[in-house]
Design a protein around this motif. Structure first.
Motif, PDB file in Angstrom:
ATOM      1  N   UNK A  69       0.814  -1.220   0.000  1.00 30.98           N
ATOM      2  CA  UNK A  69       0.000   0.000   0.000  1.00 30.98           C
ATOM      3  C   UNK A  69       0.847   1.268   0.000  1.00 30.98           C
ATOM      4  N   UNK A  70       2.063   1.200   0.534  1.00 27.68           N
ATOM      5  CA  UNK A  70       2.937   2.365   0.552  1.00 27.68           C
ATOM      6  C   UNK A  70       2.504   3.457   1.509  1.00 27.68           C
ATOM      7  N   UNK A  71       1.731   3.104   2.552  1.00 27.88           N
ATOM      8  CA  UNK A  71       1.259   4.111   3.500  1.00 27.88           C
ATOM      9  C   UNK A  71       2.171   4.172   4.722  1.00 27.88           C
ATOM     10  N   UNK A  72       2.800   5.344   4.937  1.00 25.74           N
ATOM     11  CA  UNK A  72       3.624   5.528   6.138  1.00 25.74           C
ATOM     12  C   UNK A  72       2.747   5.773   7.360  1.00 25.74           C
ATOM     13  N   UNK A  73       1.476   6.086   7.160  1.00 25.25           N
ATOM     14  CA  UNK A  73       0.584   6.402   8.276  1.00 25.25           C
ATOM     15  C   UNK A  73      -0.184   5.181   8.768  1.00 25.25           C
ATOM     16  N   UNK A  74      -0.685   4.354   7.856  1.00 28.31           N
ATOM     17  CA  UNK A  74      -1.585   3.263   8.234  1.00 28.31           C
ATOM     18  C   UNK A  74      -0.921   1.901   8.349  1.00 28.31           C
ATOM     19  N   UNK A  75       0.187   1.704   7.652  1.00 34.02           N
ATOM     20  CA  UNK A  75       0.751   0.357   7.526  1.00 34.02           C
ATOM     21  C   UNK A  75       2.087   0.247   8.248  1.00 34.02           C
ATOM     22  N   UNK A 258      -9.075   6.456  18.243  1.00 30.48           N
ATOM     23  CA  UNK A 258      -8.022   7.462  18.074  1.00 30.48           C
ATOM     24  C   UNK A 258      -7.179   7.155  16.842  1.00 30.48           C
ATOM     25  N   UNK A 259      -6.900   5.869  16.619  1.00 33.41           N
ATOM     26  CA  UNK A 259      -6.128   5.504  15.432  1.00 33.41           C
ATOM     27  C   UNK A 259      -6.912   5.847  14.163  1.00 33.41           C
ATOM     28  N   UNK A 260      -8.210   5.592  14.176  1.00 34.70           N
ATOM     29  CA  UNK A 260      -9.047   5.917  13.011  1.00 34.70           C
ATOM     30  C   UNK A 260      -9.031   7.428  12.762  1.00 34.70           C
ATOM     31  N   UNK A 261      -9.102   8.220  13.838  1.00 37.74           N
ATOM     32  CA  UNK A 261      -9.011   9.676  13.699  1.00 37.74           C
ATOM     33  C   UNK A 261      -7.697  10.061  13.034  1.00 37.74           C
ATOM     34  N   UNK A 262      -6.625   9.509  13.535  1.00 36.21           N
ATOM     35  CA  UNK A 262      -5.284   9.770  12.983  1.00 36.21           C
ATOM     36  C   UNK A 262      -5.206   9.355  11.513  1.00 36.21           C
ATOM     37  N   UNK A 263      -5.725   8.173  11.199  1.00 40.10           N
ATOM     38  CA  UNK A 263      -5.673   7.652   9.838  1.00 40.10           C
ATOM     39  C   UNK A 263      -6.403   8.573   8.866  1.00 40.10           C
ATOM     40  N   UNK A 264      -7.567   9.054   9.262  1.00 37.10           N
ATOM     41  CA  UNK A 264      -8.354   9.919   8.389  1.00 37.10           C
ATOM     42  C   UNK A 264      -7.694  11.278   8.179  1.00 37.10           C
ATOM     43  N   UNK A 265      -7.126  11.830   9.256  1.00 39.73           N
ATOM     44  CA  UNK A 265      -6.509  13.158   9.166  1.00 39.73           C
ATOM     45  C   UNK A 265      -5.250  13.132   8.311  1.00 39.73           C
ATOM     46  N   UNK A 266      -4.433  12.096   8.457  1.00 38.77           N
ATOM     47  CA  UNK A 266      -3.136  12.071   7.796  1.00 38.77           C
ATOM     48  C   UNK A 266      -3.183  11.472   6.400  1.00 38.77           C
ATOM     49  N   UNK A 267      -4.287  10.898   6.004  1.00 38.62           N
ATOM     50  CA  UNK A 267      -4.395  10.249   4.697  1.00 38.62           C
ATOM     51  C   UNK A 267      -4.032  11.224   3.565  1.00 38.62           C
ATOM     52  N   UNK A 268      -3.125  10.794   2.702  1.00 39.44           N
ATOM     53  CA  UNK A 268      -2.737  11.594   1.549  1.00 39.44           C
ATOM     54  C   UNK A 268      -1.673  12.635   1.832  1.00 39.44           C
ATOM     55  N   UNK A 269      -1.310  12.822   3.102  1.00 36.17           N
ATOM     56  CA  UNK A 269      -0.291  13.813   3.442  1.00 36.17           C
ATOM     57  C   UNK A 269       1.108  13.184   3.382  1.00 36.17           C
ATOM     58  N   UNK A 270       2.108  14.037   3.220  1.00 36.37           N
ATOM     59  CA  UNK A 270       3.486  13.566   3.162  1.00 36.37           C
ATOM     60  C   UNK A 270       4.123  13.650   4.541  1.00 36.37           C
ATOM     61  N   UNK A 271       4.882  12.650   4.894  1.00 34.02           N
ATOM     62  CA  UNK A 271       5.595  12.692   6.161  1.00 34.02           C
ATOM     63  C   UNK A 271       6.884  13.495   6.029  1.00 34.02           C
ATOM     64  N   UNK A 272       7.489  13.432   4.854  1.00 29.75           N
ATOM     65  CA  UNK A 272       8.802  14.058   4.655  1.00 29.75           C
ATOM     66  C   UNK A 272       8.766  14.932   3.408  1.00 29.75           C
ATOM     67  N   UNK A 273       9.269  16.174   3.515  1.00 29.09           N
ATOM     68  CA  UNK A 273       9.334  17.065   2.359  1.00 29.09           C
ATOM     69  C   UNK A 273      10.694  17.738   2.281  1.00 29.09           C
ATOM     70  N   UNK A 274      11.158  17.919   1.044  1.00 29.13           N
ATOM     71  CA  UNK A 274      12.417  18.609   0.768  1.00 29.13           C
ATOM     72  C   UNK A 274      12.098  19.961   0.146  1.00 29.13           C
ATOM     73  N   UNK A 275      12.835  20.995   0.540  1.00 20.93           N
ATOM     74  CA  UNK A 275      12.640  22.291  -0.094  1.00 20.93           C
ATOM     75  C   UNK A 275      13.090  22.209  -1.553  1.00 20.93           C
ATOM     76  N   UNK A 276      12.494  23.040  -2.372  1.00 18.06           N
ATOM     77  CA  UNK A 276      12.730  22.999  -3.816  1.00 18.06           C
ATOM     78  C   UNK A 276      14.214  23.222  -4.147  1.00 18.06           C
ATOM     79  N   UNK A 277      14.739  22.324  -4.945  1.00 19.11           N
ATOM     80  CA  UNK A 277      16.108  22.457  -5.432  1.00 19.11           C
ATOM     81  C   UNK A 277      17.186  21.895  -4.516  1.00 19.11           C
ATOM     82  N   UNK A 278      16.833  21.533  -3.284  1.00 18.92           N
ATOM     83  CA  UNK A 278      17.855  21.073  -2.330  1.00 18.92           C
ATOM     84  C   UNK A 278      18.483  19.751  -2.765  1.00 18.92           C
ATOM     85  N   UNK A 279      17.687  18.842  -3.270  1.00 13.67           N
ATOM     86  CA  UNK A 279      18.225  17.548  -3.686  1.00 13.67           C
ATOM     87  C   UNK A 279      19.258  17.716  -4.797  1.00 13.67           C
ATOM     88  N   UNK A 280      18.979  18.624  -5.737  1.00 14.81           N
ATOM     89  CA  UNK A 280      19.933  18.877  -6.823  1.00 14.81           C
ATOM     90  C   UNK A 280      21.238  19.436  -6.276  1.00 14.81           C
TER      91      UNK A 280
END
Length: 354
Positions: A69-75, A258-280
């Motif tokens: 599933x690739x879910x960092x929140x649910x799995x 509480x887990x269901x609340x968490x699952x619904x709120x975080x669904x589709x959100x990213x856990x980790x983000x990089x600022x634009x251009x930093x990886x390059x």
């Protein structure tokens, strides 16, 4: 028994069993309360061709041919796999930046909260407050003053039965300067951050709401990063503070809502983000999605030994009887031992139950 005294290989098997159990419960909750794909993750195969393979180099066993599933929140299973790979990538980024002569500063944002605050509101307010801090000309001047080249941001969430949702945003700031007055930076960030919180009915304590840690060596940074929300949810660290990692909420039925609340709120959100251009700038490849990381095999082809191809009917029996983790344990005990166990516990019992 003290968890820290358990041998590494035994601890790894215990952790795997816990993750498979929690994933099963998360999947059951998903069937009733959400539409999230964790309910089929590592349980179904698109072609009914499930393999158990063994690594020649490590002796570890894995499944091939299963849906992820690739879910960092649910799995718990996908999350552990994705987080380990994200963590290694961050460590490489920090190492590359140090080699370029820069420093890395750690920033943590949080706010005062109580049991009555919903995770939806807490996460929204903190996210918007940080966006306010980083917006407009004022932050542009701070970036220029402190030579801030970019950042990596991560989300960490805990639940405390007394104080409710404890939502953190962590950042690594990549700074060109060799020296930095991090206390002045912390004071500026806190003033702007707390101003937004106050305008929206919330607040934070000085020295806690925004915490800027001084630069550290790469080894200490690596230890810090693994505790971010890329952390091992099976450690005892959270228990010492009376808080639960969201996956720990699956262990007790009274916290399932509480887990269901968490699952619904975080669904589709990213856990980790990089600022634009930093990886390059850091010389890193294009970032893979969580789903792509979850689909990647842990093994290279030349390192694989196929132990068994499991037919669909046998696999359904394994899933139904919660044998997924145990099967991998037995596969790591040796081929002869595994084949004997597989025959008696899976094949024989399956046909006896027809």
């Amino acid at each position: 028994m003290d968890y820290s005294t358990i041998p590494h290989e035994e601890k790894r098997k215990i952790n795997r069993a816990v993750r498979y159990k929690r994933q099963r419960i998360s999947g059951m909750l998903a069937k009733t309360h959400t539409t999230h794909s964790v309910k089929t993750c590592m349980m179904q195969s698109p072609g009914n061709k499930i393999q158990v393979v063994l690594s020649r180099s490590t002796g570890r066993a894995y499944y091939k041919g299963l849906i992820t599933c690739g879910s960092v929140w649910d799995c718990p299973i996908c999350s552990a796999k994705i987080s380990a790979r994200r963590s290694e990538e961050i460590k490489q980024a920090v190492e590359n930046w140090y080699d370029m002569g820069g420093i890395v500063v750690m920033v943590t944002y949080t706010m005062r909260h109580n049991l009555g605050d919903s995770l939806k509101n807490v996460s929204r307010v903190i996210t918007d407050a940080i966006r306010f801090v980083h917006s407009g000309a004022p932050y542009g001047r701070i970036k220029q003053k402190y030579n801030i080249t970019g950042s990596i941001s991560a989300t960490e969430i805990l639940f405390n039965p007394v104080n409710g949702w404890h939502y953190h945003k962590h950042q690594l700031l990549f700074i060109k300067s060799s020296e930095l007055d991090y206390l002045k930076l912390e004071k500026w960030l806190f003033a702007r951050y707390n101003k937004y919180l106050g305008l929206n009915g919330y607040g934070a304590l000085s020295g806690i709401g925004v915490k800027v840690s001084p630069p550290q060596d790469n080894e200490n940074l690596s230890d810090y990063i693994t505790k971010w929300g890329l952390e091992n949810e099976l450690t005892a660290d959270n228990k010492e503070s009376g808080s639960f990692h969201p996956f720990e909420l699956l262990d007790d039925e009274k916290y399932h809502a509480r887990f269901v609340e968490y699952s619904r709120v975080m669904y589709g959100k990213r856990r980790l983000t990089w600022s634009r251009g930093l990886r390059d700038i850091l010389g890193l490849a294009v970032e893979l999605t969580d789903e792509q990381l979850a689909e990647q095999s842990e093994l290279i082809e030349d390192d694989q030994i196929e132990l068994v191809l499991i037919p669909g009917n046998y696999w359904r029996y394994i899933v139904k009887n919660n044998l997924r983790s145990k099967l991998l344990d037995m596969a790591e005990n040796g081929s002869e031992c595994f084949q004997d166990w597989y025959y008696h516990v899976v094949i024989k019992r399956f046909h006896l139950n027809l």
